[in-house]
Design an enzyme around this catalytic site. Sequence first.
Site, PDB file in Angstrom:
ATOM      1  N   SER A 204      32.112  36.082  31.406  1.00  0.00           N
ATOM      2  CA  SER A 204      33.294  36.550  30.674  1.00  0.00           C
ATOM      3  C   SER A 204      34.032  37.628  31.460  1.00  0.00           C
ATOM      4  O   SER A 204      35.270  37.682  31.446  1.00  0.00           O
ATOM      5  CB  SER A 204      32.893  37.081  29.301  1.00  0.00           C
ATOM      6  OG  SER A 204      32.043  38.214  29.413  1.00  0.00           O
ATOM      7  N   ARG A 208      37.798  36.566  32.491  1.00  0.00           N
ATOM      8  CA  ARG A 208      38.896  37.287  31.831  1.00  0.00           C
ATOM      9  C   ARG A 208      39.925  37.760  32.860  1.00  0.00           C
ATOM     10  O   ARG A 208      41.132  37.560  32.690  1.00  0.00           O
ATOM     11  CB  ARG A 208      38.350  38.477  31.047  1.00  0.00           C
ATOM     12  CG  ARG A 208      39.443  39.289  30.334  1.00  0.00           C
ATOM     13  CD  ARG A 208      38.853  40.481  29.615  1.00  0.00           C
ATOM     14  NE  ARG A 208      38.053  40.073  28.462  1.00  0.00           N
ATOM     15  CZ  ARG A 208      36.734  40.066  28.431  1.00  0.00           C
ATOM     16  NH1 ARG A 208      36.044  40.431  29.510  1.00  0.00           N
ATOM     17  NH2 ARG A 208      36.086  39.701  27.355  1.00  0.00           N
ATOM     18  N   ASN A 212      43.895  35.941  33.389  1.00  0.00           N
ATOM     19  CA  ASN A 212      45.136  36.701  33.252  1.00  0.00           C
ATOM     20  C   ASN A 212      45.943  36.728  34.549  1.00  0.00           C
ATOM     21  O   ASN A 212      47.169  36.566  34.533  1.00  0.00           O
ATOM     22  CB  ASN A 212      44.819  38.127  32.802  1.00  0.00           C
ATOM     23  CG  ASN A 212      44.495  38.214  31.327  1.00  0.00           C
ATOM     24  OD1 ASN A 212      45.372  38.276  30.468  1.00  0.00           O
ATOM     25  ND2 ASN A 212      43.204  38.218  31.008  1.00  0.00           N
TER      26      ASN A 212
END
Length: 275
Positions: A204, A208, A212
């Site tokens: 994660s 993440r 983005n």
Amino acid sequence: MTAAVLDAPLTPSEYIVHHLGHLATSHQSKIVDFSVINIDTVFWSVFAGVLGCLLMYVAARGATAGVPGRFQAFVEMMVEMVENQSKEIVHGDRSFIAPLALTVFVWVALMNSLDFLPVDMFSSFFKLVGLDGIISHHRAVPTADLNGTMGIALGVLVLMLFYSVKIKGVGGFVHELLAAPFGIWLAPFNLLLNLIEFAAKTVSLGMRLFGNMYAGELLFLLIALLGSAATTFGFVGHVIAGSIWAIFHILIVLLQAFIFMMLTLVYIGQAHEKH
């Protein structure tokens, strides 16, 4: 950001696919392939790291006890922010952890900031100097490469394991893996749950940041395609949309660096806690 240079007959999809390709030792056909090295990701990661060290070195050498200049004031604010966050999250010796968090923040922020470079700058430069036949692909944003972000996340995982063993000892860490959270009688389930937790944190953390920054890079490419349209609307739309997104992207660049730093502190802070 700049208007796309489309002197070759590329369709919009081909243009995007080309710009998302890496200068690599070979083609990566699997999600995990350690035989493939993305040279551009490695180069710009090291470049951002060296630049960050130089900036902090210059700030430290030029620090004065009097009224600070703008650069010194900015660095002092950043250091104070990181120190306050580490003090609230990590309960223990922070002599290494606070500098680590500052390094992570500066490094990730600089790598993210490479997304502001014109999307066609490198392809145009390589063509100008006659290297386009040798360097056919090049990406300058290491955090938009899953290999780069997962590499950093694996580094954080190593730090989590290191501090878990350092604070609790080998026996204490193994006991925690087997006994938390349901008790030693459910050791197999506890071990499986803890291993999944370590894997989930690592994946994660890397996904993440990658998600983005990849989305931001893709949007810059779409805006560049808009600028390539030979119409007044295309040019005006490129300038307006590009300016708005660049301003908004400044927040994303800093926010993602801050989030990555905070999660690093949280995970290392959890390694200091005993269950």
